[in-house]
Scaffold this motif. Structure first.
Motif, PDB file in Angstrom:
ATOM      1  N   LYS A 458      27.480  30.062  30.607  1.00 31.12           N
ATOM      2  CA  LYS A 458      26.111  30.564  30.531  1.00 31.12           C
ATOM      3  C   LYS A 458      25.501  30.702  31.930  1.00 31.12           C
ATOM      4  CE  LYS A 458      25.787  30.493  25.979  1.00 31.12           C
ATOM      5  NZ  LYS A 458      27.136  30.010  25.672  1.00 31.12           N
ATOM      6  N   LEU A 459      25.908  29.819  32.833  1.00 32.29           N
ATOM      7  CA  LEU A 459      25.374  29.855  34.196  1.00 32.29           C
ATOM      8  C   LEU A 459      25.902  31.058  34.976  1.00 32.29           C
ATOM      9  CD1 LEU A 459      23.780  28.403  36.486  1.00 32.29           C
ATOM     10  CD2 LEU A 459      25.911  27.211  37.040  1.00 32.29           C
ATOM     11  N   THR A 460      27.155  31.427  34.733  1.00 32.09           N
ATOM     12  CA  THR A 460      27.805  32.476  35.525  1.00 32.09           C
ATOM     13  C   THR A 460      27.014  33.777  35.553  1.00 32.09           C
ATOM     14  OG1 THR A 460      30.006  31.524  35.262  1.00 32.09           O
ATOM     15  CG2 THR A 460      29.895  33.868  35.731  1.00 32.09           C
ATOM     16  N   PRO A 461      26.654  34.381  34.401  1.00 30.52           N
ATOM     17  CA  PRO A 461      25.912  35.644  34.485  1.00 30.52           C
ATOM     18  C   PRO A 461      24.561  35.501  35.159  1.00 30.52           C
ATOM     19  CG  PRO A 461      25.983  34.840  32.215  1.00 30.52           C
ATOM     20  CD  PRO A 461      26.932  34.002  33.000  1.00 30.52           C
ATOM     21  N   LYS A 462      23.891  34.368  34.957  1.00 32.86           N
ATOM     22  CA  LYS A 462      22.592  34.161  35.592  1.00 32.86           C
ATOM     23  C   LYS A 462      22.755  34.032  37.109  1.00 32.86           C
ATOM     24  CE  LYS A 462      20.940  31.757  31.442  1.00 32.86           C
ATOM     25  NZ  LYS A 462      20.063  32.814  30.959  1.00 32.86           N
ATOM     26  N   LEU A 463      23.794  33.327  37.518  1.00 30.04           N
ATOM     27  CA  LEU A 463      24.072  33.177  38.941  1.00 30.04           C
ATOM     28  C   LEU A 463      24.362  34.530  39.584  1.00 30.04           C
ATOM     29  CD1 LEU A 463      24.924  31.765  41.569  1.00 30.04           C
ATOM     30  CD2 LEU A 463      27.119  31.226  40.488  1.00 30.04           C
ATOM     31  N   ILE A 464      25.203  35.321  38.938  1.00 25.53           N
ATOM     32  CA  ILE A 464      25.569  36.625  39.504  1.00 25.53           C
ATOM     33  C   ILE A 464      24.344  37.520  39.615  1.00 25.53           C
ATOM     34  CG2 ILE A 464      26.886  38.734  39.043  1.00 25.53           C
ATOM     35  CD1 ILE A 464      29.074  36.938  37.841  1.00 25.53           C
ATOM     36  N   ARG A 465      23.527  37.521  38.556  1.00 25.92           N
ATOM     37  CA  ARG A 465      22.341  38.376  38.567  1.00 25.92           C
ATOM     38  C   ARG A 465      21.397  37.997  39.704  1.00 25.92           C
ATOM     39  NH1 ARG A 465      18.813  38.181  33.308  1.00 25.92           N
ATOM     40  NH2 ARG A 465      18.449  36.081  34.106  1.00 25.92           N
ATOM     41  N   ARG A 466      21.180  36.692  39.904  1.00 24.91           N
ATOM     42  CA  ARG A 466      20.229  36.239  40.919  1.00 24.91           C
ATOM     43  C   ARG A 466      20.772  36.402  42.335  1.00 24.91           C
ATOM     44  NH1 ARG A 466      16.276  32.181  39.285  1.00 24.91           N
ATOM     45  NH2 ARG A 466      16.046  32.205  37.032  1.00 24.91           N
ATOM     46  N   ALA A 491      44.111  22.121  28.755  1.00 26.33           N
ATOM     47  CA  ALA A 491      44.487  23.160  29.723  1.00 26.33           C
ATOM     48  C   ALA A 491      43.887  24.513  29.356  1.00 26.33           C
ATOM     49  CB  ALA A 491      46.012  23.256  29.816  1.00 26.33           C
ATOM     50  N   GLU A 492      43.900  24.841  28.072  1.00 31.34           N
ATOM     51  CA  GLU A 492      43.386  26.148  27.651  1.00 31.34           C
ATOM     52  C   GLU A 492      41.884  26.247  27.912  1.00 31.34           C
ATOM     53  OE1 GLU A 492      43.144  28.997  23.646  1.00 31.34           O
ATOM     54  OE2 GLU A 492      44.154  27.052  23.573  1.00 31.34           O
ATOM     55  N   GLN A 493      41.152  25.192  27.570  1.00 30.77           N
ATOM     56  CA  GLN A 493      39.710  25.208  27.789  1.00 30.77           C
ATOM     57  C   GLN A 493      39.378  25.233  29.274  1.00 30.77           C
ATOM     58  OE1 GLN A 493      37.830  22.051  25.593  1.00 30.77           O
ATOM     59  NE2 GLN A 493      38.717  22.687  23.646  1.00 30.77           N
ATOM     60  N   MET A 494      40.150  24.498  30.082  1.00 35.66           N
ATOM     61  CA  MET A 494      39.883  24.482  31.518  1.00 35.66           C
ATOM     62  C   MET A 494      40.255  25.807  32.183  1.00 35.66           C
ATOM     63  SD  MET A 494      38.252  21.826  32.270  1.00 35.66           S
ATOM     64  CE  MET A 494      37.507  22.129  30.652  1.00 35.66           C
ATOM     65  N   ALA A 495      41.261  26.492  31.639  1.00 36.97           N
ATOM     66  CA  ALA A 495      41.605  27.813  32.168  1.00 36.97           C
ATOM     67  C   ALA A 495      40.431  28.774  31.947  1.00 36.97           C
ATOM     68  CB  ALA A 495      42.865  28.338  31.506  1.00 36.97           C
ATOM     69  N   LYS A 496      39.817  28.710  30.757  1.00 34.54           N
ATOM     70  CA  LYS A 496      38.645  29.544  30.477  1.00 34.54           C
ATOM     71  C   LYS A 496      37.478  29.142  31.380  1.00 34.54           C
ATOM     72  CE  LYS A 496      39.784  30.419  25.620  1.00 34.54           C
ATOM     73  NZ  LYS A 496      39.370  30.192  24.202  1.00 34.54           N
ATOM     74  N   PHE A 497      37.341  27.829  31.597  1.00 38.09           N
ATOM     75  CA  PHE A 497      36.258  27.342  32.454  1.00 38.09           C
ATOM     76  C   PHE A 497      36.410  27.861  33.886  1.00 38.09           C
ATOM     77  CE2 PHE A 497      35.046  23.924  35.490  1.00 38.09           C
ATOM     78  CZ  PHE A 497      33.662  24.001  35.346  1.00 38.09           C
ATOM     79  N   THR A 498      37.604  27.708  34.461  1.00 41.19           N
ATOM     80  CA  THR A 498      37.803  28.129  35.850  1.00 41.19           C
ATOM     81  C   THR A 498      37.796  29.644  36.006  1.00 41.19           C
ATOM     82  OG1 THR A 498      40.214  27.914  35.559  1.00 41.19           O
ATOM     83  CG2 THR A 498      39.037  26.029  36.506  1.00 41.19           C
ATOM     84  N   ASN A 499      38.007  30.385  34.915  1.00 40.73           N
ATOM     85  CA  ASN A 499      37.901  31.845  34.988  1.00 40.73           C
ATOM     86  C   ASN A 499      36.501  32.270  35.414  1.00 40.73           C
ATOM     87  OD1 ASN A 499      40.533  32.411  34.319  1.00 40.73           O
ATOM     88  ND2 ASN A 499      40.122  32.775  32.151  1.00 40.73           N
ATOM     89  N   ASN A 500      35.518  31.428  35.141  1.00 37.73           N
ATOM     90  CA  ASN A 500      34.159  31.743  35.567  1.00 37.73           C
ATOM     91  C   ASN A 500      34.051  31.802  37.089  1.00 37.73           C
ATOM     92  OD1 ASN A 500      32.202  31.751  33.106  1.00 37.73           O
ATOM     93  ND2 ASN A 500      33.537  30.000  32.749  1.00 37.73           N
ATOM     94  N   PHE A 501      34.811  30.965  37.781  1.00 33.93           N
ATOM     95  CA  PHE A 501      34.793  31.004  39.241  1.00 33.93           C
ATOM     96  C   PHE A 501      35.366  32.334  39.747  1.00 33.93           C
ATOM     97  CE2 PHE A 501      35.512  26.201  38.696  1.00 33.93           C
ATOM     98  CZ  PHE A 501      34.153  25.985  38.562  1.00 33.93           C
ATOM     99  N   ASP A 502      36.395  32.845  39.042  1.00 33.87           N
ATOM    100  CA  ASP A 502      36.949  34.153  39.407  1.00 33.87           C
ATOM    101  C   ASP A 502      35.896  35.246  39.255  1.00 33.87           C
ATOM    102  OD1 ASP A 502      39.684  33.453  40.027  1.00 33.87           O
ATOM    103  OD2 ASP A 502      39.970  33.073  37.906  1.00 33.87           O
ATOM    104  N   LYS A 503      35.115  35.163  38.164  1.00 39.51           N
ATOM    105  CA  LYS A 503      34.087  36.171  37.929  1.00 39.51           C
ATOM    106  C   LYS A 503      33.033  36.139  39.028  1.00 39.51           C
ATOM    107  CE  LYS A 503      34.641  36.056  32.909  1.00 39.51           C
ATOM    108  NZ  LYS A 503      34.056  35.612  31.625  1.00 39.51           N
ATOM    109  N   VAL A 504      32.604  34.945  39.400  1.00 40.80           N
ATOM    110  CA  VAL A 504      31.606  34.815  40.466  1.00 40.80           C
ATOM    111  C   VAL A 504      32.167  35.368  41.774  1.00 40.80           C
ATOM    112  CG1 VAL A 504      30.266  33.199  41.857  1.00 40.80           C
ATOM    113  CG2 VAL A 504      30.477  32.836  39.387  1.00 40.80           C
ATOM    114  N   ALA A 505      33.402  34.993  42.098  1.00 41.32           N
ATOM    115  CA  ALA A 505      34.017  35.447  43.345  1.00 41.32           C
ATOM    116  C   ALA A 505      34.168  36.963  43.363  1.00 41.32           C
ATOM    117  CB  ALA A 505      35.377  34.764  43.532  1.00 41.32           C
ATOM    118  N   ALA A 506      34.617  37.528  42.228  1.00 45.58           N
ATOM    119  CA  ALA A 506      34.868  38.968  42.174  1.00 45.58           C
ATOM    120  C   ALA A 506      33.568  39.766  42.199  1.00 45.58           C
ATOM    121  CB  ALA A 506      35.670  39.298  40.917  1.00 45.58           C
TER     122      ALA A 506
END
Length: 756
Positions: A458-466, A491-506
């Motif tokens: 939930k934080l990721t889109p708000k962070l990117i927008r701001r 592992a599966e849940q953490m993979a989804k979690f860390t994917n958010n860092f990829d989105k922020v970086a990209a």
């Protein structure tokens, strides 16, 4: 004052004819809630055939008086986006502005047909020699099984506006087989009226496209959720026909309605009503995204569609085509997803060899590039937050951090743990402790999120927008347990979690640096990449892992540090009050507390020296006793492994051990350094495995001996060779490496008996 976002242009994307009654009322409620007047709703509503001018004002007056949750402008933006409105409009400065209550979404766009460039596909209406019976026969044979009950309506009535509507529920007790038999009986008549009844030529006739139970015509009477209706009248018939084919909808039957629209009976093949609803929503979304604005009133599985083979006004209702597009819902759904994925294309390595790929610029020398991810891990009280704040300052000012040069850049520090005053005081203390002026302090932005923590997804889109306009070089999240989603051991849940860092970086083109804690227990026996708590994803995901582990400071080293700190304290006092005296001090004396005490007395006088040596010196020595030692180790993807960096943590700073007094210290709670313990464990494991193998071989030999022994207590070695299917040398080696069986010179094996 901030300019209010205008909702009226969005209404162009929401044809009132595409909405059901509740959605139409909701648009009115949203306009009224956001301050628009009756005229805006009235003008927009006039495009719908259901528009009744006499009821509009009273309906408007009643909106919003039910005491329920208000409908806001977000409803209008949602409906507009469903029909192709872009919530992000690009302005001349290259920056994006966002719509009403908009959030960045990573849902696929699904837009790949541009209706403006689609050439219409002509629909050829049959001539006078057409056979209406064959039309309906083909339709029924395509959509139904023989024992399916079919619902249809031929009776109608004319409304005040001159249009026709169905009268009653029609017929729903006949099976497909019964209707086909009637059609076959009157085939030569070329008139459906003999089989299904006469319909008004001005009105046409209707048929339900899903089978019923023969007891009614409601949704609960549907027995098989095979098909959905796609109907749109917002463009020419030829464009409708073309877009449906471009989308390769899995159409079972395509029927001309005799009016302004084409009716596509689309295969959805749902197992139940719930799945039917989901699939129809997906189907309508794809159509709307690609310019085919679907009439949403047709969502119900019991809906009526136009019956082919009858006259409606000046046109015929007829079958345009059957079984076109993809053969099934699954095939079409997979095709749509594959077409619209956001994955990169394949690239030839040969082509890449001809280029000189430009690597991402370095942010922290020999550690991290811009746009990459880094994890800093450590136990509690390691000063991880201090280290990250020191890093923020080093990047902002373009200074070394822990001995690694940093490129100057802009940093966003997301503070999840400290209250706002504490965070700012800590930054100020670190600046003062580093002894530098905040020349580029404007490069540090702080997002204080304590008390506002939300999951990372939930934080990721708000962070990117701001953060989009700021062009940050690094985003630091401290710590991540505050935004963790799911179990850190999954592992599966953490993979989804860390994917958010990829989105922020990209999305932001920034480095993402985050902080995590160690797992429980002693960490000295683990490599740096395995110390973080939770799933191994944390060891594999980042491009750089920096790990802090505490060192065991010996009493002699702490005593030495105390004396050195005392000597430095005396030197600073001399520098402050009689700097010219420093030239009188020999180089070796600067390292001796006792000698510097003498120099302090000589430089300032005994009385002044005695005054200074009291409280202030006590505070210096107290800090020495409280300081801790740490080793920073790294696991890097982009750079060679660096030598461990040893640090003193002396609140509020980590200080690089330039002298090297910490290099030989062991980790807290361990007897030997990691490399020695690793070698010892490997040696122990090897000896244990060797002993296990030897015991297993001995047991197997004894078992074979007991089987092959014919009663005389000896066995020919050849029999052991045959039994094990091994060579003589192998058997001899086995016998040699155990103490129970022995072999003589003639090749006889006997058992060694141990006598008391």
């Amino acid at each position: 004052m901030e300019e209010k976002f205008d909702l009226l242009p969005l209404l162009e994307y929401i044809p009132p004819s595409s909405l059901d009654y509740l959605e139409w009322v909701s648009v009115g409620m949203a306009l009224k809630h956001e301050g628009y007047d009756f005229h805006d709703w009235d003008v927009w509503s006039q495009a719908d055939s259901r528009y009744n001018a006499h009821e509009m004002e009273s309906k408007w007056a009643s909106l919003g008086h039910n005491g329920g949750q208000p409908v806001t402008g977000a409803f209008i933006t949602m409906k507009a986006k469903e029909n192709g409105w872009l919530s992000r409009q690009y302005e001349g400065d290259g920056m994006e502005t966002f719509g009403w209550d908009d959030e960045i979404s990573y849902e696929r766009d699904y837009r790949f047909v541009d209706k403006a460039w689609v050439e219409g596909k002509e629909i050829q209406e049959p001539g006078d020699n057409w056979n209406p019976v064959e039309q309906l026969q083909t339709y029924i044979q395509t959509l139904f099984s023989n024992d399916d009950h079919i619902g249809y309506v031929v009776d109608s009535w004319q409304r005040e506006d001159g249009k026709y509507s169905v009268r009653g529920s029609g017929v729903y007790t006949k099976t497909a087989e019964e209707i086909l038999n009637d059609l076959e009986k009157y085939k030569d008549q070329k008139d459906l009226g003999w089989a299904v009844g006469d319909s008004k030529k001005e009105a046409g006739a209707w048929i339900r496209f899903n089978p019923l139970d023969g007891k009614g015509v409601k949704n609960e009477n549907v027995t098989d959720f095979k098909f959905a209706l796609v109907e749109s009248d917002n463009m020419s018939l030829e464009k409708q026909n073309a877009i449906m084919r471009e989308l390769e909808l899995p159409i079972a039957a395509l029927v001309y309605s005799g009016g302004k629209s084409v009716h596509a009976i689309v295969k959805v093949e749902a197992a139940n009503y719930a799945e039917y609803q989901k699939r129809v929503e997906y189907l309508y979304k794809i159509c709307n995204k690609n310019g085919l604005q679907v009439d949403s009133q047709n969502k119900n599985p019991s809906r009526l569609s136009r019956m082919p083979g009858v006259i409606r006004g000046e046109h015929k209702q007829f079958l345009i085509d059957t079984n076109i597009g993809k053969s099934s819902w699954e095939e079409w759904h997979e095709w749509i997803e594959d077409l619209n994925d956001d994955l990169p294309e394949f690239e030839s390595l040969a082509g890449m060899f001809e280029e000189d790929p430009q690597l991402a610029p370095v942010l922290i020398d020999n550690v991290l590039r811009r746009g990459h991810k880094m994890l800093i891990a450590g136990p509690s009280k390691a000063g991880k937050s201090f280290a990250l704040m020191e890093m923020s300052i080093s990047i902002a000012e373009g200074l070394p951090w822990f001995g690694f040069n940093c490129e100057r850049g802009k940093v966003l520090y997301i503070n999840m743990e400290l209250d706002r005053p504490s965070a700012y005081k800590r930054f100020k203390d670190i600046y003062q402790g580093m002894g530098i002026k905040p020349a580029n302090i404007q490069n540090i932005h702080v997002w204080n999120m304590r008390g506002h923590s939300i999951p990372m997804d939930k934080l990721t889109p708000k962070l990117i927008r701001r953060a989009q306009k700021e062009k940050f070089d690094a985003v630091i999240i401290d710590p991540i347990y505050k935004v963790l989603t799911g179990s850190e051991n999954d592992a599966e849940q953490m993979a989804k979690f860390t994917n958010n860092f990829d989105k922020v970086a990209a999305e932001l083109g920034t480095s993402v640096i985050y902080c995590h804690h160690h797992s429980k227990g002693a960490q000295g026996g683990k490599s740096s990449m395995d110390r973080s708590s939770g799933s191994g994803v944390f060891a594999r995901d980042p491009d750089a892992i920096l790990d802090l582990i505490e060192l065991e400071v010996t009493d002699s080293l702490r005593d030495m540090q105390g004396k050195r700190a005392t000597a430095n304290f005396y030197a600073e006092k001399i520098r402050d009050e009689n700097p010219s005296y420093l030239n009188e001090i020999g180089q070796d004396d600067f390292l001796s507390a006792a000698e510097m005490r003498k120099h302090l007395a000589a430089a300032l006088g005994d009385d002044r020296a005695w005054q200074i040596s009291g409280f202030e010196l006590g505070e210096v020595q107290k800090r020495v006793k409280l300081q801790t030692a740490w080793r920073l180790e790294g696991t890097l993807r982009e750079f060679p492994k660096f030598e461990p960096v040893n640090l003193w943590f002396n609140y509020p700073l980590h200080v690089h051990d330039e002298v090297g007094v910490l290099k030989d210290l062991d980790y807290v709670g361990t007897d030997k350094p990691y490399n020695q313990r690793k070698a010892a464990v490997k040696s122990r494991d090897s000896a244990e495995k060797k002993a296990e193998r030897k015991k297993k071989t001995t047991d197997e030999l004894i078992s074979a001996f007991s089987i092959l022994d014919e009663g005389d207590g000896v066995v020919r070695i050849g029999k052991l060779e045959s039994y094990f299917e091994k060579s003589r040398n192998t058997i001899k080696n086995w016998l040699k490496n155990q103490d129970v069986l022995m072999i003589d010179e003639e090749g006889f094996v006997s058992m060694r008996l141990e006598l008391d």
